[in-house]
Design a protein around this motif. Structure first.
Motif, PDB file in Angstrom:
ATOM      1  N   ASP A 114     -64.089  26.035  49.119  1.00  0.00           N
ATOM      2  CA  ASP A 114     -65.168  25.557  49.655  1.00  0.00           C
ATOM      3  C   ASP A 114     -65.068  24.920  51.125  1.00  0.00           C
ATOM      4  O   ASP A 114     -65.657  24.209  51.868  1.00  0.00           O
ATOM      5  CB  ASP A 114     -66.153  24.786  48.815  1.00  0.00           C
ATOM      6  N   ILE A 115     -63.753  24.841  51.351  1.00  0.00           N
ATOM      7  CA  ILE A 115     -63.172  24.003  52.791  1.00  0.00           C
ATOM      8  C   ILE A 115     -63.825  24.613  53.977  1.00  0.00           C
ATOM      9  O   ILE A 115     -64.592  23.904  54.541  1.00  0.00           O
ATOM     10  CB  ILE A 115     -61.677  23.938  52.747  1.00  0.00           C
ATOM     11  N   LEU A 116     -63.723  25.965  54.325  1.00  0.00           N
ATOM     12  CA  LEU A 116     -64.389  26.370  55.552  1.00  0.00           C
ATOM     13  C   LEU A 116     -65.706  26.485  55.117  1.00  0.00           C
ATOM     14  O   LEU A 116     -66.347  26.142  56.629  1.00  0.00           O
ATOM     15  CB  LEU A 116     -63.843  27.910  55.675  1.00  0.00           C
ATOM     16  N   PRO A 117     -66.492  26.717  54.223  1.00  0.00           N
ATOM     17  CA  PRO A 117     -67.892  26.708  54.132  1.00  0.00           C
ATOM     18  C   PRO A 117     -68.424  25.200  54.670  1.00  0.00           C
ATOM     19  O   PRO A 117     -69.355  25.028  55.276  1.00  0.00           O
ATOM     20  CB  PRO A 117     -68.233  27.092  52.648  1.00  0.00           C
ATOM     21  N   ILE A 118     -67.629  24.269  54.032  1.00  0.00           N
ATOM     22  CA  ILE A 118     -68.077  23.105  54.480  1.00  0.00           C
ATOM     23  C   ILE A 118     -67.747  22.814  55.955  1.00  0.00           C
ATOM     24  O   ILE A 118     -68.837  22.000  56.466  1.00  0.00           O
ATOM     25  CB  ILE A 118     -67.107  21.951  53.518  1.00  0.00           C
ATOM     26  N   ALA A 119     -66.687  23.195  56.453  1.00  0.00           N
ATOM     27  CA  ALA A 119     -66.312  22.865  57.861  1.00  0.00           C
ATOM     28  C   ALA A 119     -67.468  23.454  58.599  1.00  0.00           C
ATOM     29  O   ALA A 119     -67.861  23.176  59.881  1.00  0.00           O
ATOM     30  CB  ALA A 119     -65.121  23.391  58.277  1.00  0.00           C
ATOM     31  N   LYS A 120     -68.044  24.612  58.320  1.00  0.00           N
ATOM     32  CA  LYS A 120     -69.287  25.302  58.931  1.00  0.00           C
ATOM     33  C   LYS A 120     -70.176  24.743  58.924  1.00  0.00           C
ATOM     34  O   LYS A 120     -70.951  24.509  60.046  1.00  0.00           O
ATOM     35  CB  LYS A 120     -69.237  26.853  58.153  1.00  0.00           C
ATOM     36  N   LYS A 121     -70.814  23.845  57.909  1.00  0.00           N
ATOM     37  CA  LYS A 121     -71.741  23.184  57.709  1.00  0.00           C
ATOM     38  C   LYS A 121     -71.677  21.872  58.637  1.00  0.00           C
ATOM     39  O   LYS A 121     -72.856  21.402  59.329  1.00  0.00           O
ATOM     40  CB  LYS A 121     -71.983  22.657  56.205  1.00  0.00           C
ATOM     41  N   LEU A 122     -70.549  21.402  58.851  1.00  0.00           N
ATOM     42  CA  LEU A 122     -70.289  20.082  59.737  1.00  0.00           C
ATOM     43  C   LEU A 122     -70.660  20.750  61.223  1.00  0.00           C
ATOM     44  O   LEU A 122     -71.243  19.958  62.012  1.00  0.00           O
ATOM     45  CB  LEU A 122     -68.886  19.551  59.652  1.00  0.00           C
ATOM     46  N   VAL A 123     -70.106  21.697  61.402  1.00  0.00           N
ATOM     47  CA  VAL A 123     -70.356  22.365  62.937  1.00  0.00           C
ATOM     48  C   VAL A 123     -71.659  22.398  63.375  1.00  0.00           C
ATOM     49  O   VAL A 123     -72.205  21.996  64.024  1.00  0.00           O
ATOM     50  CB  VAL A 123     -69.666  23.805  62.994  1.00  0.00           C
ATOM     51  N   LYS A 124     -72.355  22.943  62.360  1.00  0.00           N
ATOM     52  CA  LYS A 124     -73.789  23.247  62.437  1.00  0.00           C
ATOM     53  C   LYS A 124     -74.860  21.848  62.353  1.00  0.00           C
ATOM     54  O   LYS A 124     -75.477  21.643  63.160  1.00  0.00           O
ATOM     55  CB  LYS A 124     -74.665  23.806  61.181  1.00  0.00           C
ATOM     56  N   ALA A 125     -74.320  20.970  61.606  1.00  0.00           N
ATOM     57  CA  ALA A 125     -74.971  19.709  61.454  1.00  0.00           C
ATOM     58  C   ALA A 125     -74.490  18.593  62.633  1.00  0.00           C
ATOM     59  O   ALA A 125     -75.605  18.081  63.099  1.00  0.00           O
ATOM     60  CB  ALA A 125     -74.534  18.782  60.278  1.00  0.00           C
ATOM     61  N   THR A 126     -73.382  18.809  63.265  1.00  0.00           N
ATOM     62  CA  THR A 126     -73.233  18.094  64.587  1.00  0.00           C
ATOM     63  C   THR A 126     -73.636  18.786  65.803  1.00  0.00           C
ATOM     64  O   THR A 126     -73.842  18.094  66.826  1.00  0.00           O
ATOM     65  CB  THR A 126     -71.633  17.862  64.657  1.00  0.00           C
ATOM     66  N   GLY A 127     -74.082  19.969  65.644  1.00  0.00           N
ATOM     67  CA  GLY A 127     -74.459  20.749  66.854  1.00  0.00           C
ATOM     68  C   GLY A 127     -73.469  21.172  67.831  1.00  0.00           C
ATOM     69  O   GLY A 127     -73.689  21.495  68.984  1.00  0.00           O
ATOM     70  N   ALA A 128     -72.051  20.958  67.360  1.00  0.00           N
ATOM     71  CA  ALA A 128     -70.973  21.482  68.125  1.00  0.00           C
ATOM     72  C   ALA A 128     -71.207  22.973  68.413  1.00  0.00           C
ATOM     73  O   ALA A 128     -71.316  24.000  67.739  1.00  0.00           O
ATOM     74  CB  ALA A 128     -69.708  21.231  67.262  1.00  0.00           C
ATOM     75  N   GLU A 129     -71.053  23.181  69.792  1.00  0.00           N
ATOM     76  CA  GLU A 129     -71.095  24.438  70.469  1.00  0.00           C
ATOM     77  C   GLU A 129     -69.580  25.088  70.389  1.00  0.00           C
ATOM     78  O   GLU A 129     -69.359  26.264  70.442  1.00  0.00           O
ATOM     79  CB  GLU A 129     -71.794  24.648  71.604  1.00  0.00           C
ATOM     80  N   GLU A 130     -68.737  24.220  70.861  1.00  0.00           N
ATOM     81  CA  GLU A 130     -67.334  24.574  70.971  1.00  0.00           C
ATOM     82  C   GLU A 130     -66.345  23.506  69.913  1.00  0.00           C
ATOM     83  O   GLU A 130     -67.020  22.341  70.139  1.00  0.00           O
ATOM     84  CB  GLU A 130     -66.712  24.480  72.402  1.00  0.00           C
ATOM     85  N   TYR A 131     -65.668  24.043  69.373  1.00  0.00           N
ATOM     86  CA  TYR A 131     -64.998  22.976  68.279  1.00  0.00           C
ATOM     87  C   TYR A 131     -63.653  23.508  67.942  1.00  0.00           C
ATOM     88  O   TYR A 131     -63.428  24.699  68.093  1.00  0.00           O
ATOM     89  CB  TYR A 131     -65.775  22.889  67.078  1.00  0.00           C
ATOM     90  N   ASN A 132     -62.711  22.667  67.444  1.00  0.00           N
ATOM     91  CA  ASN A 132     -61.559  23.151  66.666  1.00  0.00           C
ATOM     92  C   ASN A 132     -61.579  23.055  65.046  1.00  0.00           C
ATOM     93  O   ASN A 132     -62.225  21.959  64.726  1.00  0.00           O
ATOM     94  CB  ASN A 132     -60.394  22.527  67.368  1.00  0.00           C
ATOM     95  N   ILE A 133     -60.960  24.051  64.513  1.00  0.00           N
ATOM     96  CA  ILE A 133     -60.753  23.781  62.976  1.00  0.00           C
ATOM     97  C   ILE A 133     -59.244  23.639  62.996  1.00  0.00           C
ATOM     98  O   ILE A 133     -58.658  24.444  63.435  1.00  0.00           O
ATOM     99  CB  ILE A 133     -61.290  24.859  62.098  1.00  0.00           C
ATOM    100  N   LEU A 134     -58.664  22.315  62.585  1.00  0.00           N
ATOM    101  CA  LEU A 134     -57.215  22.140  62.606  1.00  0.00           C
ATOM    102  C   LEU A 134     -56.736  21.796  61.282  1.00  0.00           C
ATOM    103  O   LEU A 134     -57.327  20.945  60.631  1.00  0.00           O
ATOM    104  CB  LEU A 134     -56.992  21.112  63.767  1.00  0.00           C
ATOM    105  N   GLN A 135     -55.505  22.368  61.001  1.00  0.00           N
ATOM    106  CA  GLN A 135     -54.912  21.819  59.686  1.00  0.00           C
ATOM    107  C   GLN A 135     -53.630  21.781  60.114  1.00  0.00           C
ATOM    108  O   GLN A 135     -52.845  23.129  60.546  1.00  0.00           O
ATOM    109  CB  GLN A 135     -55.154  22.741  58.480  1.00  0.00           C
ATOM    110  N   ASN A 136     -52.721  20.767  59.868  1.00  0.00           N
ATOM    111  CA  ASN A 136     -51.437  20.559  60.218  1.00  0.00           C
ATOM    112  C   ASN A 136     -50.487  20.408  58.921  1.00  0.00           C
ATOM    113  O   ASN A 136     -50.977  19.886  57.783  1.00  0.00           O
ATOM    114  CB  ASN A 136     -51.022  19.394  60.983  1.00  0.00           C
ATOM    115  N   ASN A 137     -49.224  21.020  58.850  1.00  0.00           N
ATOM    116  CA  ASN A 137     -48.397  20.884  57.878  1.00  0.00           C
ATOM    117  C   ASN A 137     -47.055  20.330  58.053  1.00  0.00           C
ATOM    118  O   ASN A 137     -46.220  21.049  58.492  1.00  0.00           O
ATOM    119  CB  ASN A 137     -48.137  22.202  57.088  1.00  0.00           C
ATOM    120  N   GLY A 138     -46.830  19.082  57.775  1.00  0.00           N
ATOM    121  CA  GLY A 138     -45.558  18.348  57.936  1.00  0.00           C
ATOM    122  C   GLY A 138     -45.373  17.269  59.289  1.00  0.00           C
ATOM    123  O   GLY A 138     -46.234  17.670  60.168  1.00  0.00           O
TER     124      GLY A 138
END
Length: 136
Positions: free
Chosen positions: A63-87
């Motif tokens: 459910d990580i990406l569906p939640i991120a998608k909900k956040l995009v919609k809730a914030t009204g962001a038209e342009e955005y980054n989804i970022l995940q770093n490792n190390g």
């Protein structure tokens, strides 16, 4: 992990850092980043500790990406980054898997990145393709 700030937030035991929870499911938690790059910058974390993406069971990522998608919609962001770093070398500051949803409202706010493209050697690229494909 006892010293992990995100694990403390999940357990509701962190007085060290405020947490403005946005979405919570059985497996994930989303909250506002306290050091945002832009208005609405939020984190989505699995409720199981793992430093890198490969340390997290697949069912905790569903459910990580569906939640991120909900956040995009809730914030009204038209342009955005989804970022995940490792190390650390990949700019991960907190050693617990987390996904950033970072609105990019203009050139001054949000994520700023460089993209240092490397020259392509098609023979080496084909060999790499075959190597990776064989391991999948």
């Amino acid at each position: 992990m006892a010293s992990c700030i995100f694990c403390k937030i999940i357990k509701g035991k962190s007085s060290e850092i405020p947490c403005f929870k946005l979405v919570e499911t059985e497996k994930s938690l989303a909250f506002l980043d306290i050091n945002p790059l832009s208005r609405g910058h939020a984190l989505v974390i699995p409720k199981v500790h793992g430093e890198k993406l490969t340390d997290i069971p697949d069912d905790f990522l569903t459910d990580i990406l569906p939640i991120a998608k909900k956040l995009v919609k809730a914030t009204g962001a038209e342009e955005y980054n989804i970022l995940q770093n490792n190390g650390r070398g990949a700019h991960q500051e907190v050693p617990h898997v987390h996904f950033h949803m970072i609105p990019k409202p203009n050139q001054q706010e949000g994520l700023g990145i460089g993209w240092p493209i490397q020259k392509t050697d098609m023979d080496k690229l084909k060999a790499l393709y075959e190597e990776i494909k064989d391991k999948l």
